[in-house]
Motif scaffolding. Sequence first.
Motif, PDB file in Angstrom:
ATOM      1  N   GLN A  84       0.843  -1.196   0.000  1.00 59.48           N
ATOM      2  CA  GLN A  84       0.000   0.000   0.000  1.00 59.48           C
ATOM      3  C   GLN A  84       0.879   1.247   0.000  1.00 59.48           C
ATOM      4  O   GLN A  84       1.944   1.275   0.621  1.00 59.48           O
ATOM      5  CB  GLN A  84      -0.892  -0.007   1.245  1.00 59.48           C
ATOM      6  N   GLN A  85       0.400   2.279  -0.712  1.00 59.92           N
ATOM      7  CA  GLN A  85       1.113   3.558  -0.757  1.00 59.92           C
ATOM      8  C   GLN A  85       0.086   4.680  -0.883  1.00 59.92           C
ATOM      9  O   GLN A  85      -1.072   4.428  -1.206  1.00 59.92           O
ATOM     10  CB  GLN A  85       2.083   3.585  -1.922  1.00 59.92           C
ATOM     11  N   PRO A  86       0.501   5.916  -0.636  1.00 57.68           N
ATOM     12  CA  PRO A  86      -0.437   7.028  -0.827  1.00 57.68           C
ATOM     13  C   PRO A  86      -0.907   7.066  -2.279  1.00 57.68           C
ATOM     14  O   PRO A  86      -0.126   6.836  -3.197  1.00 57.68           O
ATOM     15  CB  PRO A  86       0.390   8.266  -0.483  1.00 57.68           C
ATOM     16  N   ALA A  87      -2.187   7.336  -2.471  1.00 57.28           N
ATOM     17  CA  ALA A  87      -2.766   7.362  -3.819  1.00 57.28           C
ATOM     18  C   ALA A  87      -2.212   8.537  -4.606  1.00 57.28           C
ATOM     19  O   ALA A  87      -1.944   9.607  -4.057  1.00 57.28           O
ATOM     20  CB  ALA A  87      -4.285   7.445  -3.744  1.00 57.28           C
ATOM     21  N   ARG A  88      -2.066   8.311  -5.909  1.00 54.76           N
ATOM     22  CA  ARG A  88      -1.593   9.370  -6.806  1.00 54.76           C
ATOM     23  C   ARG A  88      -2.809  10.132  -7.318  1.00 54.76           C
ATOM     24  O   ARG A  88      -3.333   9.855  -8.387  1.00 54.76           O
ATOM     25  CB  ARG A  88      -0.812   8.762  -7.965  1.00 54.76           C
ATOM     26  N   LEU A  89      -3.262  11.074  -6.517  1.00 52.05           N
ATOM     27  CA  LEU A  89      -4.430  11.886  -6.863  1.00 52.05           C
ATOM     28  C   LEU A  89      -4.020  13.342  -6.964  1.00 52.05           C
ATOM     29  O   LEU A  89      -3.103  13.787  -6.273  1.00 52.05           O
ATOM     30  CB  LEU A  89      -5.504  11.759  -5.785  1.00 52.05           C
ATOM     31  N   LEU A  90      -4.721  14.069  -7.809  1.00 47.77           N
ATOM     32  CA  LEU A  90      -4.470  15.508  -7.883  1.00 47.77           C
ATOM     33  C   LEU A  90      -4.987  16.207  -6.633  1.00 47.77           C
ATOM     34  O   LEU A  90      -4.393  17.154  -6.156  1.00 47.77           O
ATOM     35  CB  LEU A  90      -5.138  16.092  -9.127  1.00 47.77           C
ATOM     36  N   ALA A  91      -6.109  15.741  -6.115  1.00 46.73           N
ATOM     37  CA  ALA A  91      -6.687  16.322  -4.906  1.00 46.73           C
ATOM     38  C   ALA A  91      -7.391  15.211  -4.136  1.00 46.73           C
ATOM     39  O   ALA A  91      -8.003  14.332  -4.727  1.00 46.73           O
ATOM     40  CB  ALA A  91      -7.681  17.422  -5.257  1.00 46.73           C
ATOM     41  N   ALA A  92      -7.270  15.251  -2.841  1.00 42.92           N
ATOM     42  CA  ALA A  92      -7.938  14.274  -1.982  1.00 42.92           C
ATOM     43  C   ALA A  92      -8.996  14.999  -1.165  1.00 42.92           C
ATOM     44  O   ALA A  92      -8.859  16.192  -0.878  1.00 42.92           O
ATOM     45  CB  ALA A  92      -6.938  13.595  -1.063  1.00 42.92           C
ATOM     46  N   PRO A  93     -10.049  14.287  -0.799  1.00 36.78           N
ATOM     47  CA  PRO A  93     -11.071  14.923   0.040  1.00 36.78           C
ATOM     48  C   PRO A  93     -10.480  15.374   1.371  1.00 36.78           C
ATOM     49  O   PRO A  93      -9.593  14.711   1.911  1.00 36.78           O
ATOM     50  CB  PRO A  93     -12.103  13.809   0.257  1.00 36.78           C
ATOM     51  N   ALA A  94     -10.970  16.475   1.884  1.00 30.44           N
ATOM     52  CA  ALA A  94     -10.496  16.987   3.167  1.00 30.44           C
ATOM     53  C   ALA A  94     -10.827  15.997   4.274  1.00 30.44           C
ATOM     54  O   ALA A  94     -11.901  15.400   4.291  1.00 30.44           O
ATOM     55  CB  ALA A  94     -11.139  18.342   3.455  1.00 30.44           C
ATOM     56  N   VAL A  97      -7.397  10.340   4.208  1.00 24.99           N
ATOM     57  CA  VAL A  97      -6.157   9.899   3.583  1.00 24.99           C
ATOM     58  C   VAL A  97      -6.531   8.789   2.610  1.00 24.99           C
ATOM     59  O   VAL A  97      -7.197   7.823   2.986  1.00 24.99           O
ATOM     60  CB  VAL A  97      -5.151   9.386   4.631  1.00 24.99           C
ATOM     61  N   VAL A  98      -6.126   8.922   1.348  1.00 23.21           N
ATOM     62  CA  VAL A  98      -6.453   7.944   0.317  1.00 23.21           C
ATOM     63  C   VAL A  98      -5.192   7.127   0.015  1.00 23.21           C
ATOM     64  O   VAL A  98      -4.129   7.685  -0.260  1.00 23.21           O
ATOM     65  CB  VAL A  98      -6.961   8.626  -0.974  1.00 23.21           C
ATOM     66  N   HIS A  99      -5.336   5.793   0.094  1.00 27.16           N
ATOM     67  CA  HIS A  99      -4.234   4.886  -0.214  1.00 27.16           C
ATOM     68  C   HIS A  99      -4.630   4.009  -1.396  1.00 27.16           C
ATOM     69  O   HIS A  99      -5.812   3.791  -1.647  1.00 27.16           O
ATOM     70  CB  HIS A  99      -3.913   3.991   0.982  1.00 27.16           C
ATOM     71  N   GLU A 100      -3.612   3.507  -2.085  1.00 25.89           N
ATOM     72  CA  GLU A 100      -3.855   2.578  -3.172  1.00 25.89           C
ATOM     73  C   GLU A 100      -2.884   1.416  -3.059  1.00 25.89           C
ATOM     74  O   GLU A 100      -1.778   1.557  -2.545  1.00 25.89           O
ATOM     75  CB  GLU A 100      -3.726   3.256  -4.537  1.00 25.89           C
ATOM     76  N   TRP A 161      -6.461  -0.940  -5.847  1.00 26.34           N
ATOM     77  CA  TRP A 161      -7.441  -1.095  -4.777  1.00 26.34           C
ATOM     78  C   TRP A 161      -7.321   0.152  -3.905  1.00 26.34           C
ATOM     79  O   TRP A 161      -6.243   0.475  -3.409  1.00 26.34           O
ATOM     80  CB  TRP A 161      -7.163  -2.346  -3.961  1.00 26.34           C
ATOM     81  N   ILE A 162      -8.431   0.857  -3.736  1.00 29.62           N
ATOM     82  CA  ILE A 162      -8.452   2.118  -2.997  1.00 29.62           C
ATOM     83  C   ILE A 162      -8.988   1.885  -1.590  1.00 29.62           C
ATOM     84  O   ILE A 162      -9.999   1.205  -1.407  1.00 29.62           O
ATOM     85  CB  ILE A 162      -9.348   3.154  -3.716  1.00 29.62           C
ATOM     86  N   THR A 163      -8.302   2.438  -0.611  1.00 23.69           N
ATOM     87  CA  THR A 163      -8.802   2.440   0.759  1.00 23.69           C
ATOM     88  C   THR A 163      -8.714   3.861   1.307  1.00 23.69           C
ATOM     89  O   THR A 163      -7.791   4.612   0.971  1.00 23.69           O
ATOM     90  CB  THR A 163      -8.022   1.482   1.690  1.00 23.69           C
ATOM     91  N   LEU A 164      -9.670   4.216   2.111  1.00 26.78           N
ATOM     92  CA  LEU A 164      -9.746   5.545   2.732  1.00 26.78           C
ATOM     93  C   LEU A 164      -9.577   5.416   4.239  1.00 26.78           C
ATOM     94  O   LEU A 164     -10.120   4.477   4.839  1.00 26.78           O
ATOM     95  CB  LEU A 164     -11.105   6.181   2.437  1.00 26.78           C
ATOM     96  N   SER A 165      -8.860   6.351   4.810  1.00 24.91           N
ATOM     97  CA  SER A 165      -8.695   6.390   6.259  1.00 24.91           C
ATOM     98  C   SER A 165      -8.988   7.811   6.715  1.00 24.91           C
ATOM     99  O   SER A 165      -8.442   8.763   6.152  1.00 24.91           O
ATOM    100  CB  SER A 165      -7.275   6.045   6.672  1.00 24.91           C
TER     101      SER A 165
END
Length: 171
Positions: A84-94, A97-100, A161-165
């Motif tokens: 697992q690593q931090p997701a490569r997103l342009l913007a994440a919801p406030a 934390v988005v992981h992929e 696979w996306i997980t949110l924390s």
Amino acid sequence: MSLAAVGEARRVLEQEQSRLAAARARLNQVDEERRALERYAPAYRALLAAGIVGPEQRVNWIDAVRAASQSLRGFAVDYRLAAQQPARLLAAPAGVVVHESLMELNLKLLHEGDLLAFLSALDNQHAGLALPRSCTIQRLASGPFSARFEPKLVAECSLVWITLSPVERQP
């Protein structure tokens, strides 16, 4: 009553009115937060149940891939699941934390429709949020056409696979 006492009483009154206004503002804020929790709690519980919010569900993902491979009529599915690593997103919801977790798949197919059937079966497992990143399909070198039941294509796909924390709030 002396002027000093009246002045002191006014000062205490203003202090108490200020404290009352601050308490009312905090009460309104707590009430707003309670309403937001009531409004979003069902969706949050659904995300928890789906394995999207919370820790990685690696075992469930692998089980889902194995179950979805039934749609391939017995042909092999090989997979590799990266850390697992931090997701490569342009913007994440406030506040989130988005992981992929990258999963590389190698699938043997009879025809192109098998890949779509596999991805649909994987989605129907409800084992989390898997997003296809890329797929390439190549014809296997099998010589002249044969009507035998054997794989004719190989697909190499990348899924994330996306997980949110939730971000931990500091008191």
